[in-house]
Design a protein around this motif. Structure first.
Motif, PDB file in Angstrom:
ATOM      1  N   THR B 233       0.846  -1.207   0.000  1.00  0.00           N
ATOM      2  CA  THR B 233       0.000   0.000   0.000  1.00  0.00           C
ATOM      3  C   THR B 233       0.869   1.241   0.000  1.00  0.00           C
ATOM      4  OG1 THR B 233      -0.158  -0.168   2.377  1.00  0.00           O
ATOM      5  CG2 THR B 233      -2.025  -1.001   1.122  1.00  0.00           C
ATOM      6  N   GLY B 234       1.963   1.201   0.760  1.00  0.00           N
ATOM      7  CA  GLY B 234       2.859   2.358   0.773  1.00  0.00           C
ATOM      8  C   GLY B 234       3.415   2.636  -0.611  1.00  0.00           C
ATOM      9  N   THR B 235       3.881   1.564  -1.278  1.00  0.00           N
ATOM     10  CA  THR B 235       4.423   1.711  -2.628  1.00  0.00           C
ATOM     11  C   THR B 235       3.372   2.298  -3.568  1.00  0.00           C
ATOM     12  OG1 THR B 235       5.764  -0.240  -2.229  1.00  0.00           O
ATOM     13  CG2 THR B 235       5.543   0.465  -4.495  1.00  0.00           C
ATOM     14  N   LEU B 236       2.168   1.720  -3.511  1.00  0.00           N
ATOM     15  CA  LEU B 236       1.128   2.179  -4.423  1.00  0.00           C
ATOM     16  C   LEU B 236       0.724   3.615  -4.106  1.00  0.00           C
ATOM     17  CD1 LEU B 236      -1.046  -1.009  -4.806  1.00  0.00           C
ATOM     18  CD2 LEU B 236       0.736  -0.109  -6.296  1.00  0.00           C
ATOM     19  N   LEU B 237       0.705   3.952  -2.819  1.00  0.00           N
ATOM     20  CA  LEU B 237       0.336   5.322  -2.434  1.00  0.00           C
ATOM     21  C   LEU B 237       1.312   6.327  -3.033  1.00  0.00           C
ATOM     22  CD1 LEU B 237      -1.553   7.035  -0.709  1.00  0.00           C
ATOM     23  CD2 LEU B 237       0.028   6.754   1.184  1.00  0.00           C
ATOM     24  N   ILE B 238       2.592   6.053  -2.828  1.00  0.00           N
ATOM     25  CA  ILE B 238       3.601   6.989  -3.347  1.00  0.00           C
ATOM     26  C   ILE B 238       3.563   7.027  -4.872  1.00  0.00           C
ATOM     27  CG2 ILE B 238       6.082   7.372  -3.553  1.00  0.00           C
ATOM     28  CD1 ILE B 238       6.382   6.581  -0.691  1.00  0.00           C
ATOM     29  N   SER B 239       3.413   5.856  -5.499  1.00  0.00           N
ATOM     30  CA  SER B 239       3.361   5.825  -6.964  1.00  0.00           C
ATOM     31  C   SER B 239       2.146   6.588  -7.469  1.00  0.00           C
ATOM     32  CB  SER B 239       3.290   4.395  -7.472  1.00  0.00           C
ATOM     33  OG  SER B 239       4.319   3.640  -6.914  1.00  0.00           O
ATOM     34  N   MET B 240       1.055   6.468  -6.741  1.00  0.00           N
ATOM     35  CA  MET B 240      -0.178   7.170  -7.115  1.00  0.00           C
ATOM     36  C   MET B 240       0.072   8.673  -7.111  1.00  0.00           C
ATOM     37  SD  MET B 240      -2.463   5.651  -8.127  1.00  0.00           S
ATOM     38  CE  MET B 240      -4.056   5.519  -8.634  1.00  0.00           C
ATOM     39  N   LEU B 393      10.612   4.548   7.283  1.00  0.00           N
ATOM     40  CA  LEU B 393      10.968   3.151   7.441  1.00  0.00           C
ATOM     41  C   LEU B 393       9.866   2.377   8.135  1.00  0.00           C
ATOM     42  CD1 LEU B 393      14.713   3.278   8.462  1.00  0.00           C
ATOM     43  CD2 LEU B 393      13.715   2.501   6.329  1.00  0.00           C
ATOM     44  N   SER B 394       8.987   3.092   8.832  1.00  0.00           N
ATOM     45  CA  SER B 394       7.956   2.393   9.594  1.00  0.00           C
ATOM     46  C   SER B 394       6.813   2.023   8.663  1.00  0.00           C
ATOM     47  CB  SER B 394       7.446   3.276  10.716  1.00  0.00           C
ATOM     48  OG  SER B 394       7.056   4.518  10.197  1.00  0.00           O
ATOM     49  N   ALA B 395       6.400   0.775   8.749  1.00  0.00           N
ATOM     50  CA  ALA B 395       5.401   0.267   7.819  1.00  0.00           C
ATOM     51  C   ALA B 395       4.000   0.558   8.338  1.00  0.00           C
ATOM     52  CB  ALA B 395       5.597  -1.225   7.626  1.00  0.00           C
ATOM     53  N   ASN B 396       3.496   1.741   8.010  1.00  0.00           N
ATOM     54  CA  ASN B 396       2.136   2.083   8.420  1.00  0.00           C
ATOM     55  C   ASN B 396       1.177   1.665   7.332  1.00  0.00           C
ATOM     56  OD1 ASN B 396       3.106   3.387  10.707  1.00  0.00           O
ATOM     57  ND2 ASN B 396       3.514   5.234   9.510  1.00  0.00           N
ATOM     58  N   LEU B 397       0.113   1.029   7.777  1.00  0.00           N
ATOM     59  CA  LEU B 397      -0.922   0.637   6.816  1.00  0.00           C
ATOM     60  C   LEU B 397      -1.919   1.787   6.725  1.00  0.00           C
ATOM     61  CD1 LEU B 397      -2.010  -1.498   4.976  1.00  0.00           C
ATOM     62  CD2 LEU B 397      -3.169  -2.535   6.893  1.00  0.00           C
ATOM     63  N   THR B 398      -1.680   2.695   5.783  1.00  0.00           N
ATOM     64  CA  THR B 398      -2.543   3.873   5.698  1.00  0.00           C
ATOM     65  C   THR B 398      -2.619   4.331   4.246  1.00  0.00           C
ATOM     66  OG1 THR B 398      -2.763   6.175   6.294  1.00  0.00           O
ATOM     67  CG2 THR B 398      -0.544   5.297   6.271  1.00  0.00           C
ATOM     68  N   LEU B 399      -3.670   5.047   3.952  1.00  0.00           N
ATOM     69  CA  LEU B 399      -3.789   5.630   2.618  1.00  0.00           C
ATOM     70  C   LEU B 399      -3.677   7.146   2.686  1.00  0.00           C
ATOM     71  CD1 LEU B 399      -6.529   3.436   0.941  1.00  0.00           C
ATOM     72  CD2 LEU B 399      -4.105   3.519   0.443  1.00  0.00           C
ATOM     73  N   VAL B 405       4.996   6.532   5.098  1.00  0.00           N
ATOM     74  CA  VAL B 405       4.830   5.136   4.743  1.00  0.00           C
ATOM     75  C   VAL B 405       6.174   4.624   4.256  1.00  0.00           C
ATOM     76  CG1 VAL B 405       2.402   5.286   4.112  1.00  0.00           C
ATOM     77  CG2 VAL B 405       4.160   5.731   2.408  1.00  0.00           C
ATOM     78  N   THR B 406       6.282   3.318   4.119  1.00  0.00           N
ATOM     79  CA  THR B 406       7.512   2.768   3.559  1.00  0.00           C
ATOM     80  C   THR B 406       7.156   1.978   2.308  1.00  0.00           C
ATOM     81  OG1 THR B 406       9.504   1.549   4.097  1.00  0.00           O
ATOM     82  CG2 THR B 406       7.441   0.617   4.870  1.00  0.00           C
ATOM     83  N   THR B 407       8.171   1.633   1.525  1.00  0.00           N
ATOM     84  CA  THR B 407       7.888   0.961   0.262  1.00  0.00           C
ATOM     85  C   THR B 407       8.678  -0.333   0.157  1.00  0.00           C
ATOM     86  OG1 THR B 407       9.704   1.907  -0.964  1.00  0.00           O
ATOM     87  CG2 THR B 407       7.682   3.209  -0.852  1.00  0.00           C
ATOM     88  N   VAL B 408       8.347  -1.120  -0.828  1.00  0.00           N
ATOM     89  CA  VAL B 408       9.040  -2.385  -1.055  1.00  0.00           C
ATOM     90  C   VAL B 408      10.533  -2.145  -1.258  1.00  0.00           C
ATOM     91  CG1 VAL B 408       9.215  -4.354  -2.607  1.00  0.00           C
ATOM     92  CG2 VAL B 408       6.978  -3.440  -2.041  1.00  0.00           C
TER      93      VAL B 408
END
Lengths: 429, 460, 278
Positions: B233-240, B393-399, B405-408
């Motif tokens: 979700t972090g990756t997709l959020l930033i990519s979005m 670096l912290s893996a927050n599950l958020t939109l 957020v962190t990414t893959v």
């Protein structure tokens, strides 16, 4: 239909809607222009902030101190023994000299600040002077010595906001003013930034190690990717039959060009380091990884360059009895070479700026020595930037920007050369 | 002899072979009065190849195999007690010790058992070197003699040389395949090892990512801390965020440049925009962390919004800037590929320029543009340095794009930089993440490339 | 444009042909052109054209390829504006209103003067949307049923309705070449223009499709003024009432079609229609 829409009526309707449509046209045009302006403004802000932040790292502040080379400190035995001379504490010399300049400093906190006023390499500078010329001992001489990096930033006016101006820095500022009034402090070209390797001390940290590492890595990359890439492009464009296999290779190459660079790093780690046991952190492995990354770029550029050579050239060569191999190497390749090289330079420039896959193969270690061979531990310029950007010391901040300026200068040179090559040799058939 | 010396020697020998046999073929033609089948140079090349290839092949074989044979030989001299039950890492340490003792660079007390093995190692190294020298010399020499014996006026040297050239070309073209195979194998094998420690379902559907917990020595990775969902979700959020910046700006810029701009403006603005694509990502990362993130945080503070200094917004924004030229140059290509006849059709109906572009040109170019956007998305997902430097670096599950957020890719770097133990789930997890990343981008790329290819064919 | 390459060739005939032969004026003209010149950069592609286009008639422009007939045609609805470096001078007026000035808005002009191109160029949209596009942008229909009416009417007039009425939602690019060209004609007449320009509308079509289009042109004549460029003399003879012969950027001869083909006044015209060159 004339009953439905009489002619004159049509024109009236068109005219009625016209101004609205013209406005929509203007708006659309404006959005287009605005997008370009936004892009260019970002570019401008990027360059201005990097240059504004980094230009000051090319100079460093020095202070002129009247150093008394006190034999009691340097050479208590009086033997002029080089080993003893090298072991002596030269910091005492400049501390004494500074104290003489600021006799009013007596309070402990203040004194401690004064003792940190000069830089980490002042000691070495004095030591080298004595080693070179032992007759200095016992004399007094005015010597320009580098200051501490915080003092340097203060002198350049890089520290200004209130939280950065703690008590010690206020002392420093006061002393700097005094020194300035006596003409004892000035900034000069920071040669060490270009000749030193990395260091924990900002004032001694330089980019030369990273530049050499980048050079070694790129040598491997160019040396491998250029011949392999050209050969692959020639095969695919000139000899390969059109079948499922060549289709597969083509899809593969196009896909590899879009695979995230970090995945190539994983490949390098698993295959080159763990499987083949090549040395970690070495330009050799870095070059191999970047070769695999650059290859698709060169192959694609090479193919389009070869494609642009008109078939008539091939037919002419074959028509006078050249074999297909001779046709390609004697006629087609020379004509396509400028195009291929342009693509290769652009691919190499990309490799020069690449850092993510190199983090994977350990080129991110802290390395002080200048790399000497393809297998010695090294880092590269972009990774050095990454490392410095992560360092907490304020003085690394300007060095990061300065290193970025050097990197960008290299990239501009390379791309400029590619543009020149294209302009100079571009052919229209 | 050292391998590098040997290498140079073989090259020198084959150069000499080329010169000598070129000359020989020429004189052969003159003395016999017959016509050579090929140009004299090809006879030279032929012998040079026969001289160089066998020796070089042996050299390569040695480079690949020598290391492991030598260490096996040396380890055999160690007392069995040292080897029994030793983990691979411990054996690696022993090997390192043996090597440094053999090279004389070992510092400290030398274990007598190690000394024995090190002596054996040196001895074997010497023998190996002698053997290699003799063998490769013999091979090159006999190759040369064989090739020379075959030279006569009827001999088809050119065809032979060209066959070798073709094989070389094919081999080079195959590197692309081998690279892909290498990527797939290397991530797959390590991932399978990872999935033996952490169930694949936990990995794919887990909502919590905290690999540090599994680091404790006695703890297996089954604590459920390897859930990839927050990273995705972090990756997709930033990519979005990146695509929301890059697609409108890139597309509009491309439209303006290709449809409205005067040639002079285009000649200046287009390369300037493309500079954005040539700037190394590490520079963008620094820019994001140094300028954009603090700027956004201060802006947020002004209007009473709490924006994290490692917000997805800052990383996404900068990543968006980076892919603007990517979107714009691809869109530019596709817009230019729309035939002029379609534009003429719309103009002839009385459409304004913007109506023509919005309602005819863009719909016609849409497949290509969508393909381009997919490629841009694949690039955003795989982008590493910007997020490593500007995202958290912290893996927050958020939109929420204002949160950290962190990414893959960030996690791959964090897991693999620094000390690695190759069997810990922490290290192996990086490869599993790499596998996810590879599959994700592969799907996007193949889809995009297929769309783009179809589109190109449509108007060709 | 093909105009460029041919006019540099050596002229097949060297004769005085600076002034037009025949009656270039017409009673109660719709379009009047006086001293029209077109330049592509330095190239003088069309030179000093004087011609009138009458109402409710078909005028055919013929001539060897590269003679400037298409270029001239594109002056009549300002399509030359879309070509960089192209410059049109002279007076062109429609119903007494000048259309060649820089301050003339081309949008209403093109709504009045429609154009059909050499190669069928339907938009990559459905058949319905192709025809509805013009009325939509100009706001000609006030409600959806109105729009449907216009689309049906236009398709009927283009003789395409019966063939496509069951698949209006399918893409226009899926039709056959002849159908596509009739779709383009329907698209043009949906805007309800006064003049239709046709630039070799049948050159990409087979004979059967061509026959249909020619029949259509004849029917449309009652409602519209049609200017058609063709390199087929037979086609010109079949569909037009007046014919203009262009050669190397000059208008050589204008006249009633029957007269031009049976009794040409200029030697070049005669040589062209008898097939000595072209």
């Amino acid at each position: 239909m004339s009953d439905q829409n009489p002619r004159g009526h049509t024109l009236d309707i068109v005219m009625a809607g016209l101004s609205k449509r013209r406005n929509a046209e203007k708006r659309f045009r404006f959005f287009g222009l605005a997008s370009i302006v936004v892009g260019l403004v970002f570019l401008l802000v990027l360059f201005i902030s990097i240059i504004g932040n980094g230009y000051s790292a090319f100079t460093y502040s020095n202070v002129a101190l009247d150093i008394t080379f006190d034999p009691a400190v340097i050479d208590p035995e009086g033997q002029r023994n080089p080993a003893a001379l090298a072991a002596a504490d030269y910091d005492t010399l400049w501390k004494a000299s500074l104290l003489k300049l600021f006799p009013q400093v007596t309070e402990r906190q203040e004194k401690r600040a004064l003792n940190a006023f000069m830089g980490f390499s002042a000691d070495k500078r004095l030591k080298d002077m004595v080693a070179e010329d032992p007759t200095l001992i016992g004399t007094t001489k005015t010597v320009w010595l580098p200051v501490d990096d915080t003092v340097d930033l203060l002198f350049k006016g890089k520290l200004g906001n209130e939280e950065e101006l703690n008590e010690r820095n206020q002392h420093y500022q006061h002393w700097i003013k005094t020194l300035k009034d006596q003409d004892r402090i000035h900034s000069s070209f920071n040669r060490e930034f270009f000749t030193n390797g990395d260091s924990r001390e900002p004032e001694a940290a330089g980019i030369w190690g990273a530049v050499v590492g980048s050079a070694f890595t790129l040598l491997i990359t160019i040396g491998l990717s250029l011949p392999i890439g050209i050969a692959a492009a020639i095969y695919l464009e000139e000899f390969a039959p059109r079948n499922r296999w060549t289709d597969l290779i083509e899809v593969n190459i196009n896909n590899l060009a879009a695979v995230p660079s970090i995945v190539f790093g994983l490949l390098g780690l698993a295959v080159f380091i763990n499987f083949f046991g090549l040395p970690r952190s070495s330009p050799l492995v870095g070059g191999l990884v970047l070769t695999l990354m650059t290859l698709p770029v060169i192959i694609i550029a090479g193919r389009s360059a070869l494609k642009s050579v008109p078939p008539s050239v091939r037919e002419a060569a074959l028509g006078i009895g050249a074999s297909p191999v001779q046709m390609v190497f004697d006629h087609v390749l020379p004509l396509a070479l400028p195009g291929i090289l342009t693509g290769a330079i652009i691919g190499t420039a990309r490799a020069l700026g690449e850092s993510a896959p190199l983090l994977m193969i350990g080129m991110v270690a802290f390395i002080v020595d200048i790399p000497k061979t393809f297998t010695s531990a090294a880092t590269v310029l972009p990774v050095q930037i990454y490392l410095w950007a992560d360092s907490p010391e304020r003085a690394f901040n300007e060095r990061t920007s300065a290193a970025i300026m050097v990197l960008l200068a290299f990239l501009i040179l390379m791309n400029g050369f590619a543009v020149y090559l294209r302009r100079r040799y571009e052919r229209r058939w | 002899m050292e391998k590098s010396t040997l290498f140079l020697l073989i090259l020198l020998a084959s150069t000499l072979a080329y010169l000598r046999n070129t000359w020989r073929a020429r004189t052969l033609a003159e003395t016999s009065g017959q016509k050579l089948h090929s140009l004299p140079g090809f006879y030279g090349y032929y012998t040079a190849l026969w001289c160089a290839l066998p020796g070089l092949l042996l050299l390569l074989l040695w480079l690949l195999g020598e290391g492991s044979l030598l260490t096996t030989g040396a380890l055999a001299r160690l007392p069995q007690s040292l080897l029994d039950g030793a983990a691979p890492e411990q054996i690696q340490l022993l090997v390192n010790d043996i090597k440094s003792v053999a090279q004389g660079s070992f510092e400290g007390q030398i274990d007598p058992a190690i000394q024995v093995a090190a002596d054996r190692f040196s001895e074997l190294t010497l023998w190996s070197r002698i053997l290699l020298t003799v063998l490769s010399m013999t091979a090159s020499l006999s190759g040369l003699l064989f090739a020379q014996s075959r030279i006569n006026t009827d001999f088809r040297a050119r065809n032979q040389v060209e066959t070798v050239v073709r094989i070389f070309l094919i081999g080079c073209a195959l590197t692309a395949i081998f690279t892909t195979i290498g990527i797939v194998l290397s991530v797959l094998i390590e991932s399978i090892r990872f999935f033996n420690m952490v169930p694949i379902t936990d990995f794919l559907f887990g909502l919590k990512w905290s690999p540090q917990i599994a680091m404790r020595a006695d703890q297996a990775g089954s604590s459920g801390a390897f859930g990839v969902i927050p990273l995705l979700t972090g990756t997709l959020l930033i990519s979005m965020v990146a695509l929301l910046v890059a697609v409108p700006i890139g597309l509009l810029a491309a439209i303006y440049l290709s449809e409205y701009a005067s040639p002079n403006f285009r000649a200046i603005a287009k390369p300037l925009i493309e500079i954005l694509a040539g700037i190394p990502t590490v520079v963008y990362g620094f820019f994001a962390a140094l300028v954009v993130a603090p700027f956004l945080r201060n802006m947020g503070a002004e209007i009473g919004l709490e924006i994290s200094s490692e917000s997805a917004l800052a990383a996404g924004l900068v990543m968006g800037i980076m892919i603007i030229p990517f979107v714009s140059s691809l869109s530019d290509d596709f817009i230019n590929a729309v035939p002029q006849s379609l534009r003429d059709g719309a103009y002839a109906l009385g459409a304004t320029q913007s109506e023509t572009i919005r309602q005819v040109v863009i719909p016609a170019a849409l497949p290509g543009i969508v393909g381009g956007i997919l490629l841009a998305a694949s690039r955003a997902i795989g982008e590493t340095m910007i997020v490593v430097m500007a995202a958290g670096l912290s893996a927050n599950l958020t939109l929420n794009p204002l949160a950290a957020v962190t990414t893959v890719t960030t996690q791959i770097v964090t897991l693999l930089v620094g000390d690695q133990e190759f069997d810990s789930p922490k290290t192996l997890a990086a490869f599993a993440l790499g596998l996810i990343l590879f599959i994700l981008t592969l799907c996007l790329n193949i889809m995009a490339l297929r769309i783009v290819r179809k589109y190109r064919e449509q108007y060709e | 444009m093909t105009t460029l390459e041919n006019s540099t060739r050596e002229k097949p005939f060297h004769r005085e042909h600076r002034s037009t032969v025949g009656t270039f004026t017409s009673d109660n003209p719709r379009i009047v052109c006086r001293s029209v010149d077109v330049y592509y950069g330095e190239k003088h592609a069309v030179q000093n054209i004087n011609i009138d286009v009458g109402r409710h008639q078909v005028i055919a422009l013929i001539g060897p390829s590269g003679c400037g007939k298409s270029t001239f045609l594109r002056c009549l609805n300002r399509m030359n504006d879309t070509i960089p470096d192209c410059r049109v001078t002279g007076d062109i007026s429609m119903d007494g209103i000048a259309i060649n000035g820089p301050d003339v808005d081309v949008v209403p002009l093109r709504a009045q003067v429609g154009m059909v191109f050499q190669k069928p160029n339907p938009f990559p949209k459905s058949i319905f949307e192709n025809v509805a596009y013009g009325p939509r942008i100009h706001g000609l229909a006030t409600n959806p049923s109105d729009l449907e009416g216009i689309v049906e009417n236009s398709l009927r007039r283009a003789g395409l309705w019966e063939e496509v009425k069951d698949r209006l939602a399918q893409p226009g690019t899926g039709l056959s070449g002849g159908q596509q060209q009739r779709l383009c004609i329907a698209r043009t007449i949906a805007v309800n223009p006064e003049v239709i320009l046709m630039d070799e509308p049948c050159s990409a079509l087979d004979p059967i499709a061509t026959a249909k289009i020619e029949q259509l042109i004849d029917e449309l004549r009652t409602l519209y003024t049609i200017v058609i460029v063709t390199h087929s003399m037979q086609q010109a003879a079949r569909v037009s009432q007046r014919t203009a012969f262009f050669h190397l950027g000059h208008l050589i001869e204008v006249g009633e079609t029957a007269q031009v083909f049976t009794n040409p006044q200029h030697q070049l015209t005669e040589e062209y229609i008898t097939g000595r060159f072209g």
